[in-house]
Design a protein around this motif. Structure first.
Motif, PDB file in Angstrom:
ATOM      1  N   MET A   1      22.644  25.439   4.968  1.00 33.41           N
ATOM      2  CA  MET A   1      21.954  26.694   4.820  1.00 33.41           C
ATOM      3  C   MET A   1      21.092  26.817   3.488  1.00 33.41           C
ATOM      4  SD  MET A   1      24.295  29.926   3.497  1.00 33.41           S
ATOM      5  CE  MET A   1      23.638  31.306   2.486  1.00 33.41           C
ATOM      6  N   MET A   2      20.091  27.481   3.667  1.00 33.73           N
ATOM      7  CA  MET A   2      19.050  27.415   2.711  1.00 33.73           C
ATOM      8  C   MET A   2      19.531  27.681   1.283  1.00 33.73           C
ATOM      9  SD  MET A   2      17.381  31.375   3.148  1.00 33.73           S
ATOM     10  CE  MET A   2      17.046  31.473   1.620  1.00 33.73           C
ATOM     11  N   GLN A   3      18.822  27.152   0.238  1.00 37.25           N
ATOM     12  CA  GLN A   3      18.892  27.182  -1.157  1.00 37.25           C
ATOM     13  C   GLN A   3      18.647  28.441  -1.633  1.00 37.25           C
ATOM     14  OE1 GLN A   3      20.872  24.758  -2.881  1.00 37.25           O
ATOM     15  NE2 GLN A   3      21.090  26.170  -4.434  1.00 37.25           N
ATOM     16  N   ILE A   4      19.741  29.148  -2.156  1.00 34.62           N
ATOM     17  CA  ILE A   4      19.252  30.666  -2.731  1.00 34.62           C
ATOM     18  C   ILE A   4      19.091  30.516  -4.250  1.00 34.62           C
ATOM     19  CG2 ILE A   4      19.973  33.008  -2.920  1.00 34.62           C
ATOM     20  CD1 ILE A   4      21.386  32.211  -0.184  1.00 34.62           C
ATOM     21  N   GLN A   5      17.724  31.000  -4.648  1.00 36.35           N
ATOM     22  CA  GLN A   5      17.581  30.905  -6.102  1.00 36.35           C
ATOM     23  C   GLN A   5      17.948  31.912  -6.914  1.00 36.35           C
ATOM     24  OE1 GLN A   5      15.814  28.094  -7.452  1.00 36.35           O
ATOM     25  NE2 GLN A   5      15.847  27.511  -5.433  1.00 36.35           N
ATOM     26  N   GLU A   6      18.299  32.111  -8.189  1.00 34.82           N
ATOM     27  CA  GLU A   6      18.682  33.264  -8.997  1.00 34.82           C
ATOM     28  C   GLU A   6      17.654  34.300  -8.842  1.00 34.82           C
ATOM     29  OE1 GLU A   6      19.841  34.391 -13.469  1.00 34.82           O
ATOM     30  OE2 GLU A   6      18.751  32.630 -13.139  1.00 34.82           O
ATOM     31  N   LYS A   7      16.347  34.003  -8.732  1.00 33.47           N
ATOM     32  CA  LYS A   7      15.401  35.230  -8.457  1.00 33.47           C
ATOM     33  C   LYS A   7      15.541  35.945  -7.284  1.00 33.47           C
ATOM     34  CE  LYS A   7      11.391  32.088  -7.044  1.00 33.47           C
ATOM     35  NZ  LYS A   7      11.416  32.496  -5.570  1.00 33.47           N
ATOM     36  N   ASP A   8      15.995  35.358  -6.214  1.00 27.70           N
ATOM     37  CA  ASP A   8      16.224  35.904  -4.762  1.00 27.70           C
ATOM     38  C   ASP A   8      17.212  36.851  -4.869  1.00 27.70           C
ATOM     39  OD1 ASP A   8      14.224  34.310  -3.528  1.00 27.70           O
ATOM     40  OD2 ASP A   8      15.671  32.684  -3.253  1.00 27.70           O
ATOM     41  N   LEU A   9      18.410  36.303  -5.553  1.00 31.66           N
ATOM     42  CA  LEU A   9      19.582  37.357  -5.715  1.00 31.66           C
ATOM     43  C   LEU A   9      19.210  38.562  -6.774  1.00 31.66           C
ATOM     44  CD1 LEU A   9      22.347  34.706  -6.728  1.00 31.66           C
ATOM     45  CD2 LEU A   9      22.034  35.631  -4.567  1.00 31.66           C
ATOM     46  N   LEU A  10      18.375  38.267  -7.691  1.00 31.30           N
ATOM     47  CA  LEU A  10      18.245  39.632  -8.595  1.00 31.30           C
ATOM     48  C   LEU A  10      17.170  40.605  -7.916  1.00 31.30           C
ATOM     49  CD1 LEU A  10      17.626  37.521 -11.920  1.00 31.30           C
ATOM     50  CD2 LEU A  10      19.363  39.423 -11.630  1.00 31.30           C
ATOM     51  N   SER A  11      16.185  39.918  -7.046  1.00 32.09           N
ATOM     52  CA  SER A  11      15.153  40.593  -6.141  1.00 32.09           C
ATOM     53  C   SER A  11      16.200  41.694  -5.405  1.00 32.09           C
ATOM     54  CB  SER A  11      14.440  39.621  -5.354  1.00 32.09           C
ATOM     55  OG  SER A  11      13.584  40.506  -4.484  1.00 32.09           O
ATOM     56  N   LYS A  12      17.213  41.368  -4.687  1.00 31.77           N
ATOM     57  CA  LYS A  12      17.863  41.805  -3.388  1.00 31.77           C
ATOM     58  C   LYS A  12      18.713  42.877  -4.384  1.00 31.77           C
ATOM     59  CE  LYS A  12      17.195  40.062   0.474  1.00 31.77           C
ATOM     60  NZ  LYS A  12      16.687  40.838   1.628  1.00 31.77           N
ATOM     61  N   LEU A  13      19.445  42.624  -5.606  1.00 33.33           N
ATOM     62  CA  LEU A  13      20.104  43.409  -6.440  1.00 33.33           C
ATOM     63  C   LEU A  13      19.319  44.506  -6.700  1.00 33.33           C
ATOM     64  CD1 LEU A  13      22.489  43.869  -8.136  1.00 33.33           C
ATOM     65  CD2 LEU A  13      21.729  42.693 -10.019  1.00 33.33           C
ATOM     66  N   LYS A  14      17.926  44.237  -7.132  1.00 36.62           N
ATOM     67  CA  LYS A  14      17.105  45.472  -7.695  1.00 36.62           C
ATOM     68  C   LYS A  14      16.707  46.545  -6.342  1.00 36.62           C
ATOM     69  CE  LYS A  14      14.902  48.507 -10.375  1.00 36.62           C
ATOM     70  NZ  LYS A  14      15.801  49.294 -10.819  1.00 36.62           N
ATOM     71  N   THR A  15      16.165  45.892  -5.344  1.00 33.80           N
ATOM     72  CA  THR A  15      15.738  46.283  -4.374  1.00 33.80           C
ATOM     73  C   THR A  15      16.824  47.213  -3.552  1.00 33.80           C
ATOM     74  OG1 THR A  15      14.137  44.536  -3.976  1.00 33.80           O
ATOM     75  CG2 THR A  15      14.412  46.062  -2.007  1.00 33.80           C
ATOM     76  N   ASN A  16      18.021  46.723  -3.400  1.00 31.83           N
ATOM     77  CA  ASN A  16      18.941  47.261  -2.476  1.00 31.83           C
ATOM     78  C   ASN A  16      19.837  48.166  -3.365  1.00 31.83           C
ATOM     79  OD1 ASN A  16      18.604  44.641  -0.446  1.00 31.83           O
ATOM     80  ND2 ASN A  16      18.448  46.683   0.800  1.00 31.83           N
ATOM     81  N   PHE A  17      20.214  47.761  -4.784  1.00 27.77           N
ATOM     82  CA  PHE A  17      21.178  48.396  -5.192  1.00 27.77           C
ATOM     83  C   PHE A  17      20.549  49.012  -6.715  1.00 27.77           C
ATOM     84  CE2 PHE A  17      23.286  44.890  -2.804  1.00 27.77           C
ATOM     85  CZ  PHE A  17      24.214  45.720  -2.190  1.00 27.77           C
TER      86      PHE A  17
END
Length: 703
Positions: A1-17
């Motif tokens: 599985m691809m490596q997920i960075q903290e910035k990817d998590l924070l980006s989804k957190l803001k965009t979707n939630f």
């Protein structure tokens, strides 16, 4: 599985939630799940449990299967995800075969990110329960799997097969309340003994805790609700009948209330729940079945009409209020009749000893004379040093007095009644009552008859309950709840030991305080920006047929009210606003904010002009203030504003040359200071604030 960075998590957190940062242990939990590890999450209601599995679902290739106990909640949870731009569906027995097929198609082509299902419907999903389709399984309200938990569901017992069928798929178990025994049982029942455990703080500081004696409960509840107009709340009752009677009484008092219990049809329950979620009903009178998993963030209060049977249940129920982090109130009514009834409920259960011990802890919480939050948190193994300052005991500590004589009278009466009578009769004897029971049994002949007639019935009840709590007498539940002496009784009756009791809570005082709050509160619910935004939110929710809080929760509305964003960048910076919500709702909300600000600007302009017209007609400051129903200080501020705008106002007539010079000299020293208090102190507190303000206005204009 691809490596997920903290910035990817924070980006989804803001965009979707719509959130800029993670709360509590959310990020660690999400990273653990994305690493495909089994996980147990114990996080208080409102702590953000759902994001722990919803956000990873956006990264997994297959779907995340969410097992949820109540069918009625699934639509609400799916609506919530769709409002955030996330593809989700639910699968249950109330759907048509066509709807089922649509769900299967969404699973097969992987267009659905999250699928909600009740445990009873899992057997219908057999052909998709494999690792080709399913990347993660979340078991919500996981305490339902454990007989140690407070809301055991037999249908949850079968879930161990999931780990056997999908050994590589991570399982996430989530609940708001589970003591250590329940936590271990959840892991065993789900066959995930090595799951990583995340137990967050149980402290919900925003919920004010209060316990009151159950005297005139209905009157107290009506006053309480009328002091909180337009606020959503839940009242928990032990019986179905009580929920219906209470809802009727509230409706008779113009309170928008409905009852909810298992005796209603599925359609009636769903409709009631939907009305509450959509803000069409303010108050629900319910048995404990109501509220599990409801994500309604703007419940402002929870009342327990009857005492819950354990602290887990109480904690989870009060946790349904204040999920948005704003102030909330939990009010519990405590009566010995409830304790007796609950003891009867658990008398024939299999784990009677455990349940009795839990009930005793609940009773200790209700009768506490120390910080209630300390007791509540210590039950879950969390210790806090400081008193919370947000419970009734902290706000109004009980006053103790020497109650030895009262104790001696009560214990003597119990002794002379030979331990055969319940509390009511003991009090009647002490007060010298002349009812049928007393006269028929000849209790008027007893030596202690009437020795406590100077103390009210309710106060006697309050004192005897304390004597029971301190172990000086006890209730024989198996002998019609008769009061009996204990081995400690002799210390009071014969050995001269002192007893300290607390003074009863003054219900009248509570009533008056509530009435005062009610009056002030009603004045406040006027044309505020929050109220305008609330109405806009309600209209949009009606049009979209979704819950109002799915548009924006109260905390987001409060921030919009305070920040008043005018651009897309400013609007997106508000907590709770993601990219999709900015696109869908941003325009209308910013338009409402602009309209409100323009109206207020106009009305402010009008109000100063009205003052100007009266001033030009030659009225004095006091006369203008009197005519307009304003304070003289306000009139002065109007005239100062008009003076700066270049209107024909002579401020010099309100200040002498000497005082103007004093203000001028002070300004040279204080330079750019704009606040009035430093000038007031610099001038030795001899020049009134209004004179200072006028002097500074004149100097500003001259400059």
């Amino acid at each position: 599985m691809m490596q997920i960075q903290e910035k990817d998590l924070l980006s989804k957190l803001k965009t979707n939630f719509g959130y800029d940062s993670f709360r509590l242990q959310q990020q660690e939990i999400i990273e653990n799940i994305l690493a495909k590890k089994d996980t147990l999450v114990i996080m208080p209601t409102g702590g953000g449990k759902s994001i722990c599995y919803q956000l990873p679902a956006l990264f997994f290739e297959g779907i995340t299967l969410v097992i949820s106990p109540l069918i009625a909640l699934m639509k609400d949870q799916v609506d919530s995800l769709k409002a955030n731009g996330i593809s989700a569906a639910y699968f249950n027995s109330s759907q048509t075969p066509e709807e089922h097929q649509k769900v299967f198609d969404g699973v097969a082509d992987k267009t659905v990110r999250l699928l909600y299902v009740a445990p009873e419907s899992l057997s219908l999903l057999q052909h998709v329960l494999n690792q080709n389709y399913i990347s993660c399984i979340a078991v919500d309200e996981a305490h339902c799997i454990s007989a140690w938990g407070h809301d055991f569901r037999p249908s949850y017992k079968q879930l161990a097969f999931l780990k056997k069928s999908l050994p590589e798929t991570p399982i996430v178990a989530l609940t708001a309340t589970a003591d250590k025994a329940t936590q271990e049982d959840i892991l065993q029942q789900l066959a995930i003994p090595n799951a990583t455990k995340y137990v967050s703080s149980f402290n919900r500081e925003n919920i004010a805790l209060e316990v009151r004696p159950a005297n005139d409960r209905i009157k107290q509840i009506i006053r309480f609700i009328k002091g909180k107009p337009k606020e959503a709340g839940i009242i928990y009752c032990l019986s179905r009948k009580t929920t219906e009677q209470l809802a009727k009484k509230l409706k008779d008092n113009n309170i928008n209330a409905k009852s909810y219990h298992a005796g209603l049809s599925f359609e009636e329950r769903s409709k009631t729940q939907e009305d509450f979620i959509k803000d069409d009903v303010d108050v629900i009178c319910a048995t404990i079945a109501f509220g599990m998993g409801i994500d309604k963030s703007n419940v402002r209060w929870v009342i327990h009409y009857n005492m819950p049977k354990n602290i887990e249940g109480y904690y989870q129920e009060i946790g349904r209020s204040g999920r948005d982090g704003l102030e909330a109130h939990a009010l519990l009514f405590h009566s010995y009749a409830d304790v007796i009834q609950l003891r009867q409920f658990i008398a024939n259960t299999t784990n009677k000893d455990v349940q009795e011990a839990k009930l005793d802890r609940m009773k200790q919480f209700a009768e506490a004379t120390v910080c209630r939050r300390k007791i509540l948190l210590s039950y879950f193994g969390e210790l806090i040093e400081e008193n919370c300052g947000n419970c009734d005991v902290c706000k109004n500590p009980p006053k103790f007095f020497d109650g030895t004589l009262i104790a001696q009278k009560a214990l003597s009466a119990i002794y002379r009644l030979e331990g055969k009578e319940a509390m009511g009769t003991v009090i009647d004897v002490l007060r010298g009552a002349q009812n049928a029971t007393i006269l028929e049994k000849g209790y008027q002949q007893i030596k202690t008859y009437g020795v406590g007639k100077d103390i009210s019935w309710r106060d006697w009840q309050h004192y005897i309950i304390q004597l029971i709590n301190q172990g000086f007498c006890q209730i024989a539940f198996h002998l019609h709840n008769a009061l009996q002496l204990t081995e400690f009784s002799n210390k009071i009756l014969f050995n001269g030991e002192k007893v300290f009791l607390t003074t009863p809570v003054e219900i009248e005082k509570i009533k008056k305080e509530t009435e005062v709050k009610s009056k002030t509160k009603k004045k406040v619910v006027k044309d505020t920006l929050f109220e305008r935004l609330r109405k806009l939110r309600y209209r949009i929710a009606q049009e979209e047929d979704i819950a109002a809080y799915l548009v924006f929760n109260d905390a987001t509305l409060r921030e919009l009210e305070n920040e008043r964003p005018q651009t897309e960048e400013e609007f997106l910076a508000i907590s709770g606003v993601g990219q999709r919500k900015l696109e869908v709702y941003g325009g209308e909300f910013m338009e409402e904010i602009k309209t409100f600000l323009n109206e207020k600007k106009k009305s402010r302009k009008d109000t100063t002009l009205e003052t100007f017209n009266l001033y030009k007609e030659g009225f004095t400051i006091d006369e203008i203030a009197d005519k307009r129903g304003l304070k003289p200080q306000t009139i002065f501020s109007h005239l100062s504003k008009l003076y700066l705008e270049g209107k024909d106002v002579s401020l010099d007539e309100f200040i002498s040359a000497d005082i103007l010079n004093l203000v001028r000299n002070a300004k040279k020293v204080l330079k750019n200071e704009t606040a009035l208090k430093p000038y007031f102190e610099f001038l030795g507190e001899k020049v009134p604030y209004e004179q200072i303000r006028i002097g500074l206005t004149i100097l500003q204009k001259k400059r």
